[in-house]
Design a protein around this motif. Structure first.
Motif, PDB file in Angstrom:
ATOM      1  N   GLN A  38    -135.862 -36.951 -34.590  1.00  0.00           N
ATOM      2  CA  GLN A  38    -136.218 -37.870 -33.498  1.00  0.00           C
ATOM      3  C   GLN A  38    -137.580 -38.508 -33.736  1.00  0.00           C
ATOM      4  O   GLN A  38    -137.830 -39.636 -33.316  1.00  0.00           O
ATOM      5  CB  GLN A  38    -136.245 -37.122 -32.146  1.00  0.00           C
ATOM      6  CG  GLN A  38    -134.881 -36.646 -31.687  1.00  0.00           C
ATOM      7  CD  GLN A  38    -134.952 -35.877 -30.377  1.00  0.00           C
ATOM      8  OE1 GLN A  38    -136.023 -35.561 -29.869  1.00  0.00           O
ATOM      9  NE2 GLN A  38    -133.791 -35.570 -29.817  1.00  0.00           N
ATOM     10  N   VAL A  39    -138.464 -37.778 -34.396  1.00  0.00           N
ATOM     11  CA  VAL A  39    -139.804 -38.319 -34.650  1.00  0.00           C
ATOM     12  C   VAL A  39    -139.954 -38.750 -36.117  1.00  0.00           C
ATOM     13  O   VAL A  39    -141.059 -38.898 -36.630  1.00  0.00           O
ATOM     14  CB  VAL A  39    -140.912 -37.297 -34.279  1.00  0.00           C
ATOM     15  CG1 VAL A  39    -140.901 -37.011 -32.777  1.00  0.00           C
ATOM     16  CG2 VAL A  39    -140.768 -35.996 -35.067  1.00  0.00           C
ATOM     17  N   GLY A  40    -138.825 -38.915 -36.785  1.00  0.00           N
ATOM     18  CA  GLY A  40    -138.863 -39.374 -38.176  1.00  0.00           C
ATOM     19  C   GLY A  40    -139.122 -38.268 -39.179  1.00  0.00           C
ATOM     20  O   GLY A  40    -139.345 -38.524 -40.359  1.00  0.00           O
ATOM     21  N   GLY A  41    -139.108 -37.039 -38.711  1.00  0.00           N
ATOM     22  CA  GLY A  41    -139.333 -35.908 -39.610  1.00  0.00           C
ATOM     23  C   GLY A  41    -138.032 -35.408 -40.205  1.00  0.00           C
ATOM     24  O   GLY A  41    -136.958 -35.969 -39.955  1.00  0.00           O
ATOM     25  N   LYS A  42    -138.112 -34.359 -41.001  1.00  0.00           N
ATOM     26  CA  LYS A  42    -136.926 -33.858 -41.686  1.00  0.00           C
ATOM     27  C   LYS A  42    -136.782 -32.360 -41.560  1.00  0.00           C
ATOM     28  O   LYS A  42    -137.759 -31.618 -41.614  1.00  0.00           O
ATOM     29  CB  LYS A  42    -136.960 -34.271 -43.149  1.00  0.00           C
ATOM     30  CG  LYS A  42    -136.813 -35.777 -43.254  1.00  0.00           C
ATOM     31  CD  LYS A  42    -136.844 -36.321 -44.637  1.00  0.00           C
ATOM     32  CE  LYS A  42    -136.605 -37.831 -44.548  1.00  0.00           C
ATOM     33  NZ  LYS A  42    -136.655 -38.486 -45.842  1.00  0.00           N
ATOM     34  N   PHE A  43    -135.541 -31.954 -41.403  1.00  0.00           N
ATOM     35  CA  PHE A  43    -135.198 -30.542 -41.267  1.00  0.00           C
ATOM     36  C   PHE A  43    -134.176 -30.201 -42.329  1.00  0.00           C
ATOM     37  O   PHE A  43    -133.258 -30.974 -42.585  1.00  0.00           O
ATOM     38  CB  PHE A  43    -134.578 -30.300 -39.882  1.00  0.00           C
ATOM     39  CG  PHE A  43    -133.937 -28.946 -39.746  1.00  0.00           C
ATOM     40  CD1 PHE A  43    -134.661 -27.884 -39.238  1.00  0.00           C
ATOM     41  CD2 PHE A  43    -132.623 -28.731 -40.150  1.00  0.00           C
ATOM     42  CE1 PHE A  43    -134.072 -26.612 -39.129  1.00  0.00           C
ATOM     43  CE2 PHE A  43    -132.038 -27.469 -40.056  1.00  0.00           C
ATOM     44  CZ  PHE A  43    -132.766 -26.416 -39.534  1.00  0.00           C
ATOM     45  N   VAL A  65    -140.936 -25.896 -48.405  1.00  0.00           N
ATOM     46  CA  VAL A  65    -142.089 -26.208 -47.556  1.00  0.00           C
ATOM     47  C   VAL A  65    -143.291 -26.613 -48.435  1.00  0.00           C
ATOM     48  O   VAL A  65    -143.976 -27.594 -48.164  1.00  0.00           O
ATOM     49  CB  VAL A  65    -142.432 -25.004 -46.647  1.00  0.00           C
ATOM     50  CG1 VAL A  65    -143.848 -25.073 -46.109  1.00  0.00           C
ATOM     51  CG2 VAL A  65    -141.437 -24.942 -45.491  1.00  0.00           C
ATOM     52  N   ILE A  66    -143.499 -25.872 -49.495  1.00  0.00           N
ATOM     53  CA  ILE A  66    -144.613 -26.187 -50.390  1.00  0.00           C
ATOM     54  C   ILE A  66    -144.375 -27.537 -51.056  1.00  0.00           C
ATOM     55  O   ILE A  66    -145.276 -28.384 -51.131  1.00  0.00           O
ATOM     56  CB  ILE A  66    -144.804 -25.068 -51.440  1.00  0.00           C
ATOM     57  CG1 ILE A  66    -145.200 -23.761 -50.738  1.00  0.00           C
ATOM     58  CG2 ILE A  66    -145.856 -25.464 -52.466  1.00  0.00           C
ATOM     59  CD1 ILE A  66    -145.179 -22.543 -51.641  1.00  0.00           C
ATOM     60  N   GLY A  67    -143.146 -27.755 -51.521  1.00  0.00           N
ATOM     61  CA  GLY A  67    -142.819 -29.036 -52.153  1.00  0.00           C
ATOM     62  C   GLY A  67    -143.056 -30.209 -51.208  1.00  0.00           C
ATOM     63  O   GLY A  67    -143.603 -31.249 -51.595  1.00  0.00           O
ATOM     64  N   ALA A  68    -142.663 -30.025 -49.953  1.00  0.00           N
ATOM     65  CA  ALA A  68    -142.839 -31.097 -48.973  1.00  0.00           C
ATOM     66  C   ALA A  68    -144.314 -31.348 -48.702  1.00  0.00           C
ATOM     67  O   ALA A  68    -144.749 -32.496 -48.551  1.00  0.00           O
ATOM     68  CB  ALA A  68    -142.119 -30.729 -47.672  1.00  0.00           C
ATOM     69  N   SER A  69    -145.086 -30.287 -48.658  1.00  0.00           N
ATOM     70  CA  SER A  69    -146.517 -30.441 -48.410  1.00  0.00           C
ATOM     71  C   SER A  69    -147.177 -31.173 -49.578  1.00  0.00           C
ATOM     72  O   SER A  69    -148.052 -32.022 -49.373  1.00  0.00           O
ATOM     73  CB  SER A  69    -147.160 -29.063 -48.198  1.00  0.00           C
ATOM     74  OG  SER A  69    -148.523 -29.190 -47.875  1.00  0.00           O
ATOM     75  N   VAL A  70    -146.734 -30.862 -50.786  1.00  0.00           N
ATOM     76  CA  VAL A  70    -147.245 -31.575 -51.955  1.00  0.00           C
ATOM     77  C   VAL A  70    -146.887 -33.064 -51.866  1.00  0.00           C
ATOM     78  O   VAL A  70    -147.617 -33.931 -52.321  1.00  0.00           O
ATOM     79  CB  VAL A  70    -146.697 -30.940 -53.255  1.00  0.00           C
ATOM     80  CG1 VAL A  70    -146.918 -31.832 -54.462  1.00  0.00           C
ATOM     81  CG2 VAL A  70    -147.334 -29.580 -53.481  1.00  0.00           C
ATOM     82  N   GLY A 123    -146.902 -34.631 -49.138  1.00  0.00           N
ATOM     83  CA  GLY A 123    -147.750 -35.226 -48.116  1.00  0.00           C
ATOM     84  C   GLY A 123    -147.362 -34.921 -46.681  1.00  0.00           C
ATOM     85  O   GLY A 123    -148.031 -35.367 -45.752  1.00  0.00           O
ATOM     86  N   ALA A 124    -146.296 -34.153 -46.468  1.00  0.00           N
ATOM     87  CA  ALA A 124    -145.884 -33.863 -45.101  1.00  0.00           C
ATOM     88  C   ALA A 124    -146.512 -32.563 -44.616  1.00  0.00           C
ATOM     89  O   ALA A 124    -146.670 -31.623 -45.389  1.00  0.00           O
ATOM     90  CB  ALA A 124    -144.362 -33.749 -45.028  1.00  0.00           C
ATOM     91  N   LYS A 125    -146.849 -32.525 -43.343  1.00  0.00           N
ATOM     92  CA  LYS A 125    -147.218 -31.244 -42.756  1.00  0.00           C
ATOM     93  C   LYS A 125    -145.926 -30.446 -42.628  1.00  0.00           C
ATOM     94  O   LYS A 125    -144.940 -30.942 -42.076  1.00  0.00           O
ATOM     95  CB  LYS A 125    -147.841 -31.443 -41.387  1.00  0.00           C
ATOM     96  CG  LYS A 125    -149.223 -32.064 -41.455  1.00  0.00           C
ATOM     97  CD  LYS A 125    -149.877 -32.084 -40.094  1.00  0.00           C
ATOM     98  CE  LYS A 125    -151.231 -32.774 -40.164  1.00  0.00           C
ATOM     99  NZ  LYS A 125    -151.846 -32.899 -38.827  1.00  0.00           N
ATOM    100  N   ALA A 126    -145.926 -29.236 -43.143  1.00  0.00           N
ATOM    101  CA  ALA A 126    -144.656 -28.531 -43.311  1.00  0.00           C
ATOM    102  C   ALA A 126    -144.732 -27.093 -42.818  1.00  0.00           C
ATOM    103  O   ALA A 126    -145.779 -26.454 -42.879  1.00  0.00           O
ATOM    104  CB  ALA A 126    -144.244 -28.559 -44.773  1.00  0.00           C
ATOM    105  N   MET A 165    -157.095 -33.341 -51.128  1.00  0.00           N
ATOM    106  CA  MET A 165    -155.738 -33.190 -51.651  1.00  0.00           C
ATOM    107  C   MET A 165    -154.979 -34.498 -51.504  1.00  0.00           C
ATOM    108  O   MET A 165    -154.854 -35.034 -50.418  1.00  0.00           O
ATOM    109  CB  MET A 165    -155.002 -32.088 -50.893  1.00  0.00           C
ATOM    110  CG  MET A 165    -153.578 -31.921 -51.379  1.00  0.00           C
ATOM    111  SD  MET A 165    -152.821 -30.445 -50.724  1.00  0.00           S
ATOM    112  CE  MET A 165    -151.110 -30.758 -51.178  1.00  0.00           C
ATOM    113  N   ILE A 166    -154.467 -34.966 -52.626  1.00  0.00           N
ATOM    114  CA  ILE A 166    -153.695 -36.202 -52.612  1.00  0.00           C
ATOM    115  C   ILE A 166    -152.235 -35.859 -52.872  1.00  0.00           C
ATOM    116  O   ILE A 166    -151.928 -35.008 -53.705  1.00  0.00           O
ATOM    117  CB  ILE A 166    -154.241 -37.183 -53.663  1.00  0.00           C
ATOM    118  CG1 ILE A 166    -155.694 -37.501 -53.279  1.00  0.00           C
ATOM    119  CG2 ILE A 166    -153.373 -38.428 -53.748  1.00  0.00           C
ATOM    120  CD1 ILE A 166    -156.185 -38.831 -53.657  1.00  0.00           C
ATOM    121  N   SER A 167    -151.356 -36.529 -52.147  1.00  0.00           N
ATOM    122  CA  SER A 167    -149.929 -36.243 -52.292  1.00  0.00           C
ATOM    123  C   SER A 167    -149.401 -36.791 -53.610  1.00  0.00           C
ATOM    124  O   SER A 167    -149.931 -37.756 -54.140  1.00  0.00           O
ATOM    125  CB  SER A 167    -149.144 -36.908 -51.169  1.00  0.00           C
ATOM    126  OG  SER A 167    -149.789 -36.729 -49.951  1.00  0.00           O
TER     127      SER A 167
END
Ligand SMILES: Cc1ncc(C[n+]2csc(CCOP(=O)(O)OP(=O)(O)O)c2C)c(N)n1
Ligand code: SF4
Ligand SMILES: [Mg+2]
Lengths: 287, 378
Positions: free
Chosen positions: B45-50, B63-68, B70-73, B215-217
């Motif tokens: 709903q907020v454009g995020g991913k599950f 979760v780590i991959g997503a954070s790398v 650039g997403a808060k995970a 930290m850069i994505s």
């Protein structure tokens, strides 16, 4: 100006390898892993990708060391989990080309579950499995692709397990693209990798290699050159393979593209989920 | 004021959204499943991913991959899944990847009592992964605090480039309370430190004055290397002591020098107390109740509630126990945090009130301990 083939090659290396920083590499002289690395950068070049849009994610093992040397966005993860790390990255950066490099143990033993599930989801990752039939890095223990009866440091009386047929496994699990070649057939390998990278969906390339340092020594298969010759002699195309009599087939390594099918890719499907969820909100329903 | 009846697990999910979480990977497990279910609905709903992964090992990796990327995970689990996540939590600590791991504790070991509360993962949250590493662990005591702590967990993860563990328990996770959530403007949300240096100057693990390198994505034009091996300032593997030692020193320093921001606690009537009860999570609710009753009976009892369990608030505990004869530590385990309290204030001062059978520590049990504690020293 026409760039000669050899010059072009050196340019490719200039462009894609972390040349001045990270060599010499950790691999044994004569190891096939470097050839797979060459095939990958040539494929990236052929497809015309910029370094910035490529991510290379690996697990642990000799194969897993590859990302250090290539000038992409690189991540060396934990043993067996590269595909799961890559899944998270691909979800939030679907525009990136994510190449996942794994050894046979990495991809199929400790990471076997992630492998079949990444294929089942058909998420847009390119999995390159460097199959040397052994745990190279830890010194020659049997792996899920060690042939039955072969020896390994942990199979001193011969291996009683059956090897996984990687490509069939990938196909059955739902991958969109599945191919196999060998490090002897480096150009073909590179071509398959280029096709895999371009494929929308989960693509798998089994790069048959060898480990003369462990497996070759334990099984008395000779030097790197002899093991390479084995790949040359035994690596046959699907067409050749089909023409062979049953008894001639047993020891052959079949090269080719086995699966190339169009199935909806996961991150695209997820975009539809987002659209659906946001429509629900727009309609005033909180779902 | 319009409160909303909400579960702790829901508050956690909403706190994550409010903090800017846009990626969740998880695997169903009681009593944390509700968090995944809410986020499966809310994130897109907020454009995020599950994504529901094939297991908890994969969840932590994703979760780590997503954070790398650039997403808060975030991920959420309970004991058995938390055990599976440990190797990759260590990876996040080593590679300094921000992420939030929620562990809604249930009684263990093993499958234990899936629907019963516990605080048995206190030590696992600190030392569950191999090797020395800093970690931040927060433990909320109410539904509203679960919301707040989830936001703070994200803020700390991003600010300090570290995994943060939100150590809930089944009691808080499944409890419904009427809560008033803050308006989005009232919530402080922190973004990770970035930089605009040209890519060739960028060092993902630079020894910066703040001790937290920008930290850069991936995919932003800064190509660098991330590894779980010890690495140099550019992220490439190293075995050189003059690169390893500064890294170790820096990652501990980045936490230690920010304790003012990281340590959350609440001290109540400590000044004139003769006994102090130190509690956290759901047990703090029983403890607070007992302390009130004891005071009503004329006992001079102080109360210290810890929101941050790790890094262990040594000085806070030391100060609270300075002029005190007895420190009571009730918890739903057989004395895990009590071990730390004993380390700081000395063993003889500490009374453990521990339970590991899936039952809550009751106010009466804490009250009894207070009475025993007083008479023992009178
Ligand atoms: C969790 C875990 N278990 C075991 C190891 C030890 N280990 C490192 S590499 C490896 C096997 C590598 O074999 P393969 O994936 O085939 O890669 P290769 O070295 O042959 O390229 C093992 C077992 C590890 N690093 N992590
Ligand atoms: S041990 Fe084997 S797989 Fe590893 S680098 Fe040496 S030859 Fe290659
Ligand atoms: Mg191998």
């Amino acid at each position: 100006m026409v760039v000669k083939k050899q010059e072009r090659e050196s340019l490719i290396h200039e462009r894609y390898l972390r040349h001045h920083k990270k060599f010499p590499h950790v691999w044994c002289a004569g190891c096939g892993i470097g050839i797979v690395m060459g095939a990958i950068v040539r494929a990236v070049d052929a497809v015309g990708l910029s370094n910035d849009e490529v991510a290379m994610i690996s697990g642990i093992g000799c194969s897993g060391r590859m990302p250090v040397y290539v000038d992409f966005n690189t991540m060396h993860t934990t043993h067996g989990r590269a595909l799961a790390f890559a899944t998270g990255l691909k979800m939030v950066r679907p525009e990136m080309k994510v190449i996942v490099v794994m050894g046979d143990g990495d991809a199929l033993a400790i990471g076997g579950n992630h492998f079949i599930h990444a294929a089942r989801r058909n998420i847009g990752l390119t999995a390159i499995i460097i199959n040397n039939n052994v745990y190279g890095m830890t010194g020659g223990q049997y792996s899920p692709t060690t042939p039955t009866h072969a020896y390994a440091t942990t199979a001193p009386y011969g291996n009683i397990e059956q090897p996984f047929p990687i490509c069939q496994l990938a196909q059955a699990a739902g991958a969109a693209f599945v191919a196999r070649s060998t490090v002897y057939h480096a150009r073909e390998l590179s071509r398959f990798i280029a096709q895999a990278i371009q494929k929308e969906g989960f693509s798998v390339v089994e790069a048959v290699s060898y480990c003369h340092t462990t497996y070759g020594r334990i099984n008395k298969l000779g030097s790197a050159v002899e093991m390479m010759r084995h790949l040359k002699d035994k690596g046959v195309t699907q067409k050749t393979f089909e023409a062979l009599a049953e008894e001639e087939r047993a020891d052959k390594i079949v090269r080719g593209v086995f699966v190339d099918r169009d199935i909806p890719e996961y991150t695209r499907l997820y975009d539809e989920i987002i659209a659906r969820a946001q429509q629900t909100v727009a309609n005033g329903r909180t779902a | 004021m319009t409160g909303k009846l909400m579960q702790g697990d829901e508050a956690c999910a909403e706190g994550a959204i409010a903090a800017g979480c846009r990626f969740f990977a998880g695997y169903p497990i009681t009593p944390a499943t509700d968090i995944a279910e809410v986020l499966a609905r809310r994130l897109p709903q907020v454009g995020g991913k599950f994504i529901q992964m094939e297991d908890e090992i994969a969840s932590m990796a994703a979760v780590i991959g997503a954070s790398v990327g650039g997403a808060k995970a975030m991920t959420a689990t309970s004991g058995p899944g938390f055990s599976l996540m440990q190797e990759n939590i260590g990876y996040a600590a080593m590679a300094e990847i921000p992420c939030v791991v929620v562990d809604v504790q249930r009684a263990g070991p093993s499958t234990g009592l899936p629907t019963k509360p516990s605080q048995g993962d206190v030590m696992q949250s600190r030392w569950g992964t191999h090797g020395d590493h800093p970690i931040i662990v927060l433990s909320p005591s109410s539904v509203r605090e679960t919301f707040d702590f989830t936001v703070r967990a994200f803020n700390m993860a991003e600010k300090y480039r570290t995994p943060v563990i939100l150590l809930m328990d089944e009691m808080i996770g499944h409890m419904r309370e009427k809560v008033e959530l803050p308006s989005p403007e009232a919530i402080e949300v922190v973004e990770r430190v970035s930089t605009s240096v040209p890519p060739e100057w960028y060092k993902a693990y630079e020894n910066t004055p703040s001790d937290v390198p920008p930290m850069i994505s991936f995919g932003q034009g800064y190509r660098y290397h991330i590894t779980g091996l010890f690495h140099d300032e550019r992220g490439f593997p190293t075995q050189r002591l003059d690169e390893i030692d500064p890294w170790i020193a820096r990652v501990f320093r980045k936490i230690e020098r920010n304790l003012r921001d990281i340590l959350i606690y609440e001290a109540d009537e400590i000044e004139d107390a003769e006994i102090v009860v130190i509690a956290y999570g759901a047990t703090a609710r029983s403890a607070r109740h007992a302390v009130k009753q004891a005071r009503a009976r004329g006992y001079r009892v102080g109360f210290l509630r810890l929101g941050t369990l790790w890094p262990f608030p040594e000085e806070v505990v030391e100060r609270a126990a300075e002029r005190i004869h007895r420190v009571i530590v009730p918890e739903m385990n057989l004395g895990q945090l009590a071990l730390e309290v004993e380390r700081v204030v000395g063993r003889r001062k500490v009374m453990r009130v521990g339970k590991a059978n899936g039952e809550m520590v009751t106010p009466q049990e804490v009250l009894d301990a207070i009475v025993r504690g007083v008479s023992a020293w009178l």
